[in-house]
Scaffold this motif. Structure first.
Motif, PDB file in Angstrom:
ATOM      1  N   ASN A 204       0.830  -1.200   0.000  1.00  0.00           N
ATOM      2  CA  ASN A 204       0.000   0.000   0.000  1.00  0.00           C
ATOM      3  C   ASN A 204       0.876   1.266   0.000  1.00  0.00           C
ATOM      4  O   ASN A 204       0.658   2.201   0.769  1.00  0.00           O
ATOM      5  CB  ASN A 204      -0.943   0.006   1.219  1.00  0.00           C
ATOM      6  CG  ASN A 204      -2.083   1.005   1.057  1.00  0.00           C
ATOM      7  OD1 ASN A 204      -2.553   1.250  -0.049  1.00  0.00           O
ATOM      8  ND2 ASN A 204      -2.511   1.602   2.152  1.00  0.00           N
ATOM      9  N   GLU A 258       4.594   6.284   1.782  1.00  0.00           N
ATOM     10  CA  GLU A 258       3.319   6.017   2.473  1.00  0.00           C
ATOM     11  C   GLU A 258       2.374   7.170   2.171  1.00  0.00           C
ATOM     12  O   GLU A 258       2.662   8.314   2.522  1.00  0.00           O
ATOM     13  CB  GLU A 258       3.537   5.902   3.977  1.00  0.00           C
ATOM     14  CG  GLU A 258       2.262   5.636   4.759  1.00  0.00           C
ATOM     15  CD  GLU A 258       2.503   5.594   6.257  1.00  0.00           C
ATOM     16  OE1 GLU A 258       1.715   6.219   7.000  1.00  0.00           O
ATOM     17  OE2 GLU A 258       3.483   4.951   6.677  1.00  0.00           O
ATOM     18  N   THR A 261      -3.026  10.178   2.260  1.00  0.00           N
ATOM     19  CA  THR A 261      -4.456   9.894   2.324  1.00  0.00           C
ATOM     20  C   THR A 261      -4.705   8.393   2.234  1.00  0.00           C
ATOM     21  O   THR A 261      -4.011   7.696   1.495  1.00  0.00           O
ATOM     22  CB  THR A 261      -5.196  10.599   1.172  1.00  0.00           C
ATOM     23  OG1 THR A 261      -5.031  12.006   1.292  1.00  0.00           O
ATOM     24  CG2 THR A 261      -6.689  10.287   1.205  1.00  0.00           C
ATOM     25  N   ASP A 262      -5.675   7.944   2.977  1.00  0.00           N
ATOM     26  CA  ASP A 262      -6.091   6.542   2.898  1.00  0.00           C
ATOM     27  C   ASP A 262      -6.963   6.375   1.657  1.00  0.00           C
ATOM     28  O   ASP A 262      -8.115   6.779   1.633  1.00  0.00           O
ATOM     29  CB  ASP A 262      -6.866   6.156   4.163  1.00  0.00           C
ATOM     30  CG  ASP A 262      -7.290   4.696   4.156  1.00  0.00           C
ATOM     31  OD1 ASP A 262      -6.912   3.964   3.214  1.00  0.00           O
ATOM     32  OD2 ASP A 262      -8.003   4.290   5.085  1.00  0.00           O
ATOM     33  N   TYR A 264      -8.319   3.858   0.509  1.00  0.00           N
ATOM     34  CA  TYR A 264      -9.419   2.906   0.691  1.00  0.00           C
ATOM     35  C   TYR A 264     -10.682   3.602   1.192  1.00  0.00           C
ATOM     36  O   TYR A 264     -11.787   3.206   0.867  1.00  0.00           O
ATOM     37  CB  TYR A 264      -8.997   1.820   1.687  1.00  0.00           C
ATOM     38  CG  TYR A 264     -10.011   0.705   1.837  1.00  0.00           C
ATOM     39  CD1 TYR A 264     -10.077  -0.332   0.911  1.00  0.00           C
ATOM     40  CD2 TYR A 264     -10.924   0.702   2.886  1.00  0.00           C
ATOM     41  CE1 TYR A 264     -11.000  -1.351   1.030  1.00  0.00           C
ATOM     42  CE2 TYR A 264     -11.862  -0.309   3.013  1.00  0.00           C
ATOM     43  CZ  TYR A 264     -11.893  -1.328   2.094  1.00  0.00           C
ATOM     44  OH  TYR A 264     -12.828  -2.329   2.214  1.00  0.00           O
TER      45      TYR A 264
END
Length: 291
Positions: A204, A258, A261-262, A264
């Motif tokens: 991710n 990384e 923002t997520d 998902y």
């Protein structure tokens, strides 16, 4: 025959007299009891003791059973109330998150004074392309155009791929599309330029490539848009560095980012349009910069 009846009658009378005397004797108040009385009382107490314990046990068992039934009913009611509490807590937390997200987005307006922001809500997402595309509820009637940058309160998530009158499709920066590239900067004592191209779905993490081998990249360094591609405004957060690897030829480095923002969980976004022309690259910008 009459003589035999008289003897029986006499014996019955004597027995009655003796019985009455014994009763009267036993009813008198005295400090010590006779041995027959003691024997009778001890026997009666012993027998009563034997039967009282089972009777008490059975009585206690039914009382405990009744208490257990009451406890079960109370527990059932409390469990129902607890389920209601958990549901209410979840709803409150969801509202808190949405409220915070909207507040953070509104707070970004001051940072985007040189750009035109349009707030939008995610209305659709294909499960098979979860990290590729999403749909928002704003279109050309709201000033949305192709290639506009799309952000959340945390940072950049992608750009407008296409727009209709009422809705738009957003291509996420995590998309595997080879043409989906972003010119970026790793902030530090000396900025390092590179290109965001590619996404490691297992980790991710975004892949920032084409970083010169001699640039020292520190972990946890912030990564932002460079603004040199002419599409994305300069300074939009992309994420932070978690790892750096030299490519197989030793000429460039690849940084694992990384995301800020997520990807998902995206509900509210902001579409921004640059109001200034693209900045000219500097000598440190490197070659072959992408969007």
């Amino acid at each position: 025959m009459p003589q035999f009846l008289n003897k029986k009658l006499l014996l019955l009378l004597v027995s009655i007299i003796v019985l009455v005397a014994l009763i009267g004797f036993s009813l008198r108040e005295r400090e010590e009891l006779s041995w027959p009385e003691r024997f009778l009382k001890d026997t009666t107490g012993f027998v009563g003791n034997i039967f009282s314990k089972p009777v008490s046990g059975v009585t206690g068992f039914f009382e405990d059973l009744s208490d257990l039934q009451n406890t079960y009913e109370e527990n059932k009611k409390l469990k129902a109330r607890l389920d209601e509490y958990v549901l209410l807590k979840t709803q409150v937390q969801d509202l808190k998150n949405e409220n915070k997200e909207l507040r953070d987005i509104l707070g970004k307006e001051d940072d985007l004074r040189k750009y035109t922001p349009v707030q939008a809500t995610v209305i659709g997402r294909n499960p098979e392309r979860w990290h590729e595309m999403l749909s928002i509820n704003k279109g050309t009637l709201n000033g949305i155009q192709k290639d506009m940058a799309v952000i959340t309160s945390e940072g950049l998530i992608g750009k407008v791929k296409s727009a209709t009158q009422f809705t738009s499709t957003v291509q996420l920066i995590s998309s595997s599309d080879e043409t989906n590239r972003i010119s970026a900067i790793v902030q530090g004592d000396e900025n390092a330029f590179g290109v965001i191209e590619g996404f490691d779905s297992e980790k991710n993490q975004l892949l920032m490539k084409r970083i010169p081998y001699d640039k020292k990249i520190k972990k946890n360094s912030l990564v932002i848009t460079s603004g040199y591609g002419g599409i994305f405004p300069k300074g939009l957060p992309i994420g932070k560095v978690v790892d750096v690897k030299i490519d197989q030829y030793g000429l460039n480095q690849t940084a694992y980012i990384e995301p800020a923002t997520d990807f998902y969980d995206i509900n509210n976004v902001m579409v921004v349009q640059r109001e200034v022309g693209a900045e000219e690259p500097t000598e440190d910008d490197g070659k072959d910069e992408a969007e």
